[in-house]
Write an enzyme that holds these catalytic residues in place. Structure first.
Site, PDB file in Angstrom:
ATOM      1  N   GLN A 115      48.593 -30.657  40.407  1.00  0.00           N
ATOM      2  CA  GLN A 115      47.718 -31.144  41.472  1.00  0.00           C
ATOM      3  C   GLN A 115      47.643 -30.114  42.593  1.00  0.00           C
ATOM      4  OE1 GLN A 115      48.367 -33.730  45.215  1.00  0.00           O
ATOM      5  NE2 GLN A 115      48.658 -35.121  43.488  1.00  0.00           N
ATOM      6  N   HIS A 167      46.325 -29.034  46.729  1.00  0.00           N
ATOM      7  CA  HIS A 167      45.762 -29.304  48.050  1.00  0.00           C
ATOM      8  C   HIS A 167      44.509 -28.459  48.225  1.00  0.00           C
ATOM      9  CE1 HIS A 167      49.895 -30.496  49.983  1.00  0.00           C
ATOM     10  NE2 HIS A 167      49.333 -31.503  49.340  1.00  0.00           N
ATOM     11  N   GLU A 227      43.513 -32.873  46.305  1.00  0.00           N
ATOM     12  CA  GLU A 227      43.750 -33.743  47.460  1.00  0.00           C
ATOM     13  C   GLU A 227      43.380 -33.002  48.737  1.00  0.00           C
ATOM     14  OE1 GLU A 227      47.626 -35.880  49.622  1.00  0.00           O
ATOM     15  OE2 GLU A 227      47.904 -34.426  48.001  1.00  0.00           O
ATOM     16  N   GLU A 238      47.493 -41.743  47.227  1.00  0.00           N
ATOM     17  CA  GLU A 238      48.951 -41.663  47.068  1.00  0.00           C
ATOM     18  C   GLU A 238      49.675 -41.645  48.420  1.00  0.00           C
ATOM     19  OE1 GLU A 238      49.868 -38.016  44.995  1.00  0.00           O
ATOM     20  OE2 GLU A 238      49.154 -36.762  46.635  1.00  0.00           O
ATOM     21  N   GLN A 281      54.750 -40.482  44.211  1.00  0.00           N
ATOM     22  CA  GLN A 281      54.849 -39.104  44.673  1.00  0.00           C
ATOM     23  C   GLN A 281      56.184 -38.985  45.397  1.00  0.00           C
ATOM     24  OE1 GLN A 281      52.193 -36.064  47.399  1.00  0.00           O
ATOM     25  NE2 GLN A 281      52.528 -38.116  48.188  1.00  0.00           N
ATOM     26  N   ASP A 300      55.423 -29.422  47.369  1.00  0.00           N
ATOM     27  CA  ASP A 300      54.241 -29.154  48.184  1.00  0.00           C
ATOM     28  C   ASP A 300      54.567 -28.546  49.541  1.00  0.00           C
ATOM     29  OD1 ASP A 300      55.323 -31.589  48.871  1.00  0.00           O
ATOM     30  OD2 ASP A 300      53.445 -32.700  48.822  1.00  0.00           O
ATOM     31  N   SER A 327      52.784 -31.914  43.711  1.00  0.00           N
ATOM     32  CA  SER A 327      51.888 -32.928  44.271  1.00  0.00           C
ATOM     33  C   SER A 327      51.120 -32.294  45.415  1.00  0.00           C
ATOM     34  CB  SER A 327      52.677 -34.154  44.733  1.00  0.00           C
ATOM     35  OG  SER A 327      53.722 -33.793  45.600  1.00  0.00           O
TER      36      SER A 327
END
Length: 557
Positions: A145, A147, A174, A225, A300, A339, A366
């Site tokens: 995943q 950002h 995200e 999330e 998460q 992250d 994440s």
């Protein structure tokens, strides 16, 4: 008095980046204790009928609201006596034994109390935890995943970055904002750009829940999330929440076709001043069990925004690995952190990721920052776009599928340009402030927001408000794209609208393939039982991973 003569070696060592990090000794009273605090409760259980009347040394009348929720909804009472009778060492050995199936381990773990689970983790070193992760993650195929954020909230730059991120292999993206009122355009940019880069991408706009539900119900986003849970009652109450209110909110998302998972992480209670002297891992175990009891498909965790806290104490990063493993052992999807930035040391940054990267998790990051960290509105990521070639090299070095793929410069330029032009078309069709050809060109070739000009922010914000007021939906966006010549992107968005109706991607650990197939723990379950089993990288995938563009090829020599 003259200064004492110094060792030149120690003077040099003190200037190393790692000395800029924060380190602190264990401090029980405030919860700065990674695992096995002397104030953690001792495991126990007493059951009358089908109700737990004692858990971890407390009678039912003494339970906090978290403990009551866990006792009533998160523990399989039917198997509890037998599971609790096993020693922590015996259960830990089940996790690393290739002859014990994942299903057998889950049957035991879902019948344990919080303290018992935390103590099982204490029996394991980090290599054993990684061995267990390989077997216990829900979905067989690992994924990643990203950002996608901008310090300027520039909608064209966000769309281009989203397209590049998904083209590189990220299956979820995200965003969040610098200016809150820009949020609708950020959601729109990720919807459009994400589908340009890879059909089937899931996207999220991380803000407060009412807004997230609104844009999700309109089809502008597909998952959430940011619903946080905590391990002490005081922290829950400070947020005006309870486990029951969080469970209700989770059902609100799911009933509207939005994939969602909770968020928690070691260190959050310490950071909020209410750890009650308990170890970070014990409190995180309660969070994982609240998630399980609420019926949510995943979590998460991996310390997330609190990573500096466990990273400062002994065994802290081991505890972060343990919390990810606990989530898997309770049969939940895990987006395993990695992250937020936490260290000035490149060695520590890399080492923090290896326990998830090497065995593979449902979502290894994440939030890998697909932009330079100066553009990361989530306070900066442990890895950002400047590290991506290192990441590709690590995949190649260890023959590990970390979810990304090598790409060519000309292909990235093309996909960024298409995403920027698609946003230009949507803005024109919906009557939003125009996106100029110069903006499209700048965002096509830019590295970050420092390389592009500014938008007319007041006009953009008025238009973003109109997007919400006029109830623009994903279908409206698809119509606009189709009308302006981007039929393939429009069809991808309609594919995601259909997924909302079908609801298949609400299954545990789901992602959507470019052909619309949903892959989850249902149809891609983890079958690892030792060498020769479980996820096997295809020859095609291995050839892709090997083909980093800067490697010398034999045929060119």
């Amino acid at each position: 008095m003259a200064d004492a003569k110094r060792s030149k070696r120690f003077e040099i060592l003190e200037k190393r980046p790692v000395h800029l990090d924060g380190f602190i000794g264990e401090w029980i009273e405030v919860g700065l204790y990674a695992m096995g605090s002397p104030q953690d409760p001792k495991p126990s259980i007493k059951i009358e009928g089908d109700k737990i009347v004692e858990m971890d040394g407390k009678s039912r009348g003494e339970f906090t609201m978290i403990e009551q929720f866990v006792a009533d909804y998160a523990i399989n009472v039917k198997n509890a006596r037998e599971a609790m009778a096993k020693s922590e060492t015996e259960i830990a050995r089940m996790l690393v034994d290739i002859n014990v199936s994942r299903e057998e381990c889950i049957k035991v773990f879902t019948a344990l109390t919080p303290s018992k689970i935390a103590r099982v983790m204490e029996e394991m070193n980090v290599v054993e935890m990684m061995m267990a992760m390989q077997k216990m993650r829900c979905r067989q195929t690992p994924a990643n995943q990203a950002h996608v954020t901008s310090a300027k909230d520039h909608p064209v730059m966000l769309a281009a970055d989203a397209a590049e991120a998904t083209f590189r292999g990220f299956k979820e993206i995200e965003t969040t904002v610098g200016v809150v009122r820009y949020a609708p355009f950020n959601a729109l940019a990720l919807l459009v750009g994400g589908q340009v880069g890879r059909r089937g991408t899931l996207s999220q706009d991380a803000l407060e829940e009412a807004f997230e539900l609104q844009v999700g119900m309109r089809g502008l986003t597909s998952y959430a999330e940011t619903v946080s849970v905590y391990g002490t009652e005081r922290v829950f109450v400070d947020g005006d929440d309870t486990p029951w209110s969080k469970a209700f909110l989770a059902s609100a998302y799911a009933s509207r076709g939005l994939k969602m998972r909770f968020t928690s992480g070691t260190g959050s209670e310490v950071q909020m001043g209410a750890a009650e002297g308990k170890s970070m891992l014990y409190l995180e175990t309660l969070c994982v069990m609240v998630t399980k009891g609420a019926g949510v498909q995943g979590l998460q965790n991996g310390s997330i925004s609190c990573i500096g806290v466990p990273a400062a104490v002994p065994s802290g990063l081991r505890a972060v690995t343990a919390e990810n493993l606990i989530t898997m052992c309770l049969d939940l999807e895990v987006a395993s952190g990695n992250d937020q930035t936490f260290s000035h040391s490149d060695q520590r940054r890399t080492a923090r990721t290896m326990p998830q990267f090497l065995p593979g998790t449902d979502w290894i990051f994440s939030g890998y920052s697909s932009t330079p960290n100066y553009d990361n509105m989530f306070a900066g990521s442990n890895w950002d776009i400047s590290d991506v070639d290192d990441y590709l090299a690590l995949q190649r070095d260890f023959k590990v599928d970390g979810g990304l793929r090598p790409v060519k410069e000309e292909d990235v330029v093309a996909v960024r340009n298409k995403a920027a032009r698609a946003m230009q078309a949507v803005f024109a069709e919906l009557g939003f402030p125009p996106i100029t050809d110069e903006e499209v060109e700048a965002c096509t070739y830019a590295n970050g927001s420092k390389d592009i000009g500014d938008r007319n922010i007041p006009e953009d914000l008025k238009a973003a408000e109109r997007l919400m007021k006029d109830a623009v939906t994903g279908v409206d966006v698809a119509k606009a794209l189709a009308k302006r010549g981007f039929r393939d992107v429009a069809e991808s968005i309609i594919l995601m609208m259909r997924q909302r109706v079908a609801g298949d991607y609400l299954q545990t650990s789901a992602w959507v393939g470019s052909d619309g197939t949903v892959y989850s723990a249902v149809n891609d379950p983890n079958t690892y039982m030792g060498p020769g089993t479980g996820y096997k990288m295809s020859e095609e995938r291995w050839e892709e991973i090997k083909a980093i563009p800067w490697a010398i090829r034999a045929e060119d020599v």
